[in-house]
Design a protein around this motif. Structure first.
Motif, PDB file in Angstrom:
ATOM      1  N   LEU A  46      51.209 -10.949  41.727  1.00  0.00           N
ATOM      2  CA  LEU A  46      49.893 -10.380  41.979  1.00  0.00           C
ATOM      3  C   LEU A  46      49.737  -9.098  41.159  1.00  0.00           C
ATOM      4  O   LEU A  46      50.551  -8.184  41.266  1.00  0.00           O
ATOM      5  N   LEU A  47      48.699  -9.055  40.326  1.00  0.00           N
ATOM      6  CA  LEU A  47      48.434  -7.875  39.498  1.00  0.00           C
ATOM      7  C   LEU A  47      47.386  -6.959  40.116  1.00  0.00           C
ATOM      8  O   LEU A  47      47.485  -5.746  40.018  1.00  0.00           O
ATOM      9  N   LEU A  48      46.350  -7.561  40.744  1.00  0.00           N
ATOM     10  CA  LEU A  48      45.251  -6.772  41.295  1.00  0.00           C
ATOM     11  C   LEU A  48      44.608  -7.538  42.439  1.00  0.00           C
ATOM     12  O   LEU A  48      44.420  -8.753  42.345  1.00  0.00           O
ATOM     13  N   PHE A  49      44.284  -6.802  43.496  1.00  0.00           N
ATOM     14  CA  PHE A  49      43.533  -7.409  44.591  1.00  0.00           C
ATOM     15  C   PHE A  49      42.552  -6.385  45.136  1.00  0.00           C
ATOM     16  O   PHE A  49      42.930  -5.265  45.494  1.00  0.00           O
ATOM     17  N   THR A  50      41.275  -6.780  45.197  1.00  0.00           N
ATOM     18  CA  THR A  50      40.238  -6.016  45.883  1.00  0.00           C
ATOM     19  C   THR A  50      39.438  -7.026  46.697  1.00  0.00           C
ATOM     20  O   THR A  50      39.708  -8.222  46.642  1.00  0.00           O
ATOM     21  N   ASP A  51      38.428  -6.561  47.413  1.00  0.00           N
ATOM     22  CA  ASP A  51      37.611  -7.496  48.179  1.00  0.00           C
ATOM     23  C   ASP A  51      36.681  -8.315  47.279  1.00  0.00           C
ATOM     24  O   ASP A  51      36.014  -9.233  47.743  1.00  0.00           O
ATOM     25  N   ARG A  52      36.660  -8.031  45.948  1.00  0.00           N
ATOM     26  CA  ARG A  52      35.794  -8.744  45.010  1.00  0.00           C
ATOM     27  C   ARG A  52      36.539  -9.387  43.837  1.00  0.00           C
ATOM     28  O   ARG A  52      35.941 -10.093  43.036  1.00  0.00           O
ATOM     29  N   GLU A  53      37.861  -9.149  43.722  1.00  0.00           N
ATOM     30  CA  GLU A  53      38.598  -9.626  42.557  1.00  0.00           C
ATOM     31  C   GLU A  53      40.073  -9.847  42.879  1.00  0.00           C
ATOM     32  O   GLU A  53      40.683  -9.065  43.594  1.00  0.00           O
ATOM     33  N   LEU A  54      40.620 -10.926  42.316  1.00  0.00           N
ATOM     34  CA  LEU A  54      42.050 -11.225  42.405  1.00  0.00           C
ATOM     35  C   LEU A  54      42.528 -11.537  40.997  1.00  0.00           C
ATOM     36  O   LEU A  54      41.888 -12.314  40.284  1.00  0.00           O
ATOM     37  N   ARG A  55      43.622 -10.915  40.583  1.00  0.00           N
ATOM     38  CA  ARG A  55      44.181 -11.173  39.251  1.00  0.00           C
ATOM     39  C   ARG A  55      45.659 -11.487  39.430  1.00  0.00           C
ATOM     40  O   ARG A  55      46.402 -10.706  40.022  1.00  0.00           O
ATOM     41  N   LEU A  56      46.077 -12.668  38.906  1.00  0.00           N
ATOM     42  CA  LEU A  56      47.462 -13.109  39.007  1.00  0.00           C
ATOM     43  C   LEU A  56      48.069 -13.246  37.623  1.00  0.00           C
ATOM     44  O   LEU A  56      47.399 -13.663  36.671  1.00  0.00           O
ATOM     45  N   LEU A  57      49.357 -12.951  37.523  1.00  0.00           N
ATOM     46  CA  LEU A  57      50.094 -13.157  36.290  1.00  0.00           C
ATOM     47  C   LEU A  57      50.566 -14.604  36.239  1.00  0.00           C
ATOM     48  O   LEU A  57      51.079 -15.127  37.233  1.00  0.00           O
ATOM     49  N   LEU A  58      50.384 -15.234  35.094  1.00  0.00           N
ATOM     50  CA  LEU A  58      50.859 -16.599  34.863  1.00  0.00           C
ATOM     51  C   LEU A  58      51.905 -16.569  33.758  1.00  0.00           C
ATOM     52  O   LEU A  58      52.107 -15.538  33.116  1.00  0.00           O
ATOM     53  N   LYS A  59      52.547 -17.685  33.517  1.00  0.00           N
ATOM     54  CA  LYS A  59      53.540 -17.743  32.442  1.00  0.00           C
ATOM     55  C   LYS A  59      52.898 -17.385  31.106  1.00  0.00           C
ATOM     56  O   LYS A  59      53.476 -16.640  30.322  1.00  0.00           O
ATOM     57  N   GLY A  61      49.531 -15.893  30.339  1.00  0.00           N
ATOM     58  CA  GLY A  61      48.225 -15.293  30.570  1.00  0.00           C
ATOM     59  C   GLY A  61      48.034 -14.836  31.996  1.00  0.00           C
ATOM     60  O   GLY A  61      48.989 -14.537  32.709  1.00  0.00           O
ATOM     61  N   GLN A  62      46.760 -14.806  32.397  1.00  0.00           N
ATOM     62  CA  GLN A  62      46.398 -14.358  33.735  1.00  0.00           C
ATOM     63  C   GLN A  62      45.305 -15.253  34.303  1.00  0.00           C
ATOM     64  O   GLN A  62      44.580 -15.908  33.554  1.00  0.00           O
ATOM     65  N   LEU A  63      45.196 -15.254  35.617  1.00  0.00           N
ATOM     66  CA  LEU A  63      44.128 -15.952  36.307  1.00  0.00           C
ATOM     67  C   LEU A  63      43.299 -14.905  37.028  1.00  0.00           C
ATOM     68  O   LEU A  63      43.838 -14.078  37.765  1.00  0.00           O
ATOM     69  N   LEU A  64      41.996 -14.923  36.803  1.00  0.00           N
ATOM     70  CA  LEU A  64      41.078 -13.969  37.413  1.00  0.00           C
ATOM     71  C   LEU A  64      40.117 -14.740  38.313  1.00  0.00           C
ATOM     72  O   LEU A  64      39.476 -15.695  37.875  1.00  0.00           O
ATOM     73  N   VAL A  65      40.052 -14.329  39.565  1.00  0.00           N
ATOM     74  CA  VAL A  65      39.129 -14.930  40.530  1.00  0.00           C
ATOM     75  C   VAL A  65      38.174 -13.829  40.966  1.00  0.00           C
ATOM     76  O   VAL A  65      38.607 -12.759  41.402  1.00  0.00           O
ATOM     77  N   LYS A  66      36.867 -14.094  40.838  1.00  0.00           N
ATOM     78  CA  LYS A  66      35.850 -13.109  41.220  1.00  0.00           C
ATOM     79  C   LYS A  66      34.986 -13.661  42.343  1.00  0.00           C
ATOM     80  O   LYS A  66      34.782 -14.873  42.438  1.00  0.00           O
ATOM     81  N   GLY A  67      34.467 -12.763  43.160  1.00  0.00           N
ATOM     82  CA  GLY A  67      33.607 -13.152  44.263  1.00  0.00           C
ATOM     83  C   GLY A  67      33.375 -11.978  45.185  1.00  0.00           C
ATOM     84  O   GLY A  67      33.310 -10.842  44.751  1.00  0.00           O
ATOM     85  N   GLU A  68      33.318 -12.266  46.480  1.00  0.00           N
ATOM     86  CA  GLU A  68      33.109 -11.195  47.456  1.00  0.00           C
ATOM     87  C   GLU A  68      33.759 -11.547  48.784  1.00  0.00           C
ATOM     88  O   GLU A  68      34.059 -12.713  49.060  1.00  0.00           O
ATOM     89  N   SER A  69      33.990 -10.534  49.568  1.00  0.00           N
ATOM     90  CA  SER A  69      34.597 -10.657  50.910  1.00  0.00           C
ATOM     91  C   SER A  69      35.954 -11.343  50.874  1.00  0.00           C
ATOM     92  O   SER A  69      36.269 -12.156  51.750  1.00  0.00           O
ATOM     93  N   PHE A  70      36.776 -11.025  49.881  1.00  0.00           N
ATOM     94  CA  PHE A  70      38.088 -11.656  49.749  1.00  0.00           C
ATOM     95  C   PHE A  70      39.069 -11.141  50.791  1.00  0.00           C
ATOM     96  O   PHE A  70      39.093  -9.948  51.116  1.00  0.00           O
ATOM     97  N   SER A  71      39.892 -12.058  51.276  1.00  0.00           N
ATOM     98  CA  SER A  71      41.050 -11.692  52.086  1.00  0.00           C
ATOM     99  C   SER A  71      42.170 -12.676  51.756  1.00  0.00           C
ATOM    100  O   SER A  71      41.922 -13.863  51.535  1.00  0.00           O
ATOM    101  N   ILE A  72      43.370 -12.159  51.691  1.00  0.00           N
ATOM    102  CA  ILE A  72      44.537 -13.002  51.428  1.00  0.00           C
ATOM    103  C   ILE A  72      45.030 -13.526  52.763  1.00  0.00           C
ATOM    104  O   ILE A  72      45.408 -12.760  53.645  1.00  0.00           O
ATOM    105  N   LYS A  73      45.027 -14.844  52.912  1.00  0.00           N
ATOM    106  CA  LYS A  73      45.478 -15.466  54.161  1.00  0.00           C
ATOM    107  C   LYS A  73      46.977 -15.728  54.138  1.00  0.00           C
ATOM    108  O   LYS A  73      47.636 -15.627  55.165  1.00  0.00           O
ATOM    109  N   THR A  74      47.508 -16.091  52.970  1.00  0.00           N
ATOM    110  CA  THR A  74      48.942 -16.360  52.816  1.00  0.00           C
ATOM    111  C   THR A  74      49.362 -15.878  51.443  1.00  0.00           C
ATOM    112  O   THR A  74      48.658 -16.120  50.462  1.00  0.00           O
ATOM    113  N   ILE A  75      50.504 -15.221  51.381  1.00  0.00           N
ATOM    114  CA  ILE A  75      51.066 -14.855  50.083  1.00  0.00           C
ATOM    115  C   ILE A  75      52.577 -15.053  50.137  1.00  0.00           C
ATOM    116  O   ILE A  75      53.247 -14.570  51.045  1.00  0.00           O
TER     117      ILE A  75
END
Length: 94
Positions: A46-59, A61-75
């Motif tokens: 996990l590189l970044l987490f806010t209530d509007r953005e999630l950024r993950l490191l991949l082998k 590159g990176q994966l960026l997920v955008k939206g709103e009202s984010f919560s991590i249910k399982t990590i």
């Protein structure tokens, strides 16, 4: 030379043993349920987490997920379940 041989061997294993490409090529597996849940496997951290953005490191590159009202249910070390209103999923190459 060695890198090309590894790629050829991975491709051969994938075809001959009928292994899923994401397992052999170390790719992320992304499962979305509508626009409210996203389950991501095989990430590198996990590189970044806010209530509007999630950024993950991949082998590669990176994966960026955008939206709103984010919560991590399982990590877990290589898995994450995100809940919220997902508007974009972007793959960012190195």
């Amino acid at each position: 030379m060695i890198g090309k041989w590894k790629n050829n061997m991975r491709q051969w294993l994938t075809n001959q043993m009928e292994l899923p490409a994401d397992v052999v090529a170390d790719l992320p597996r992304i499962t979305m349920i509508g626009h409210i849940h996203i389950y991501i496997e095989n990430h590198r951290g996990l590189l970044l987490f806010t209530d509007r953005e999630l950024r993950l490191l991949l082998k590669n590159g990176q994966l960026l997920v955008k939206g709103e009202s984010f919560s991590i249910k399982t990590i877990l070390p290589e898995e994450i379940l995100l809940e919220g209103k997902i508007s974009q999923v972007l793959y960012l190459e190195e």
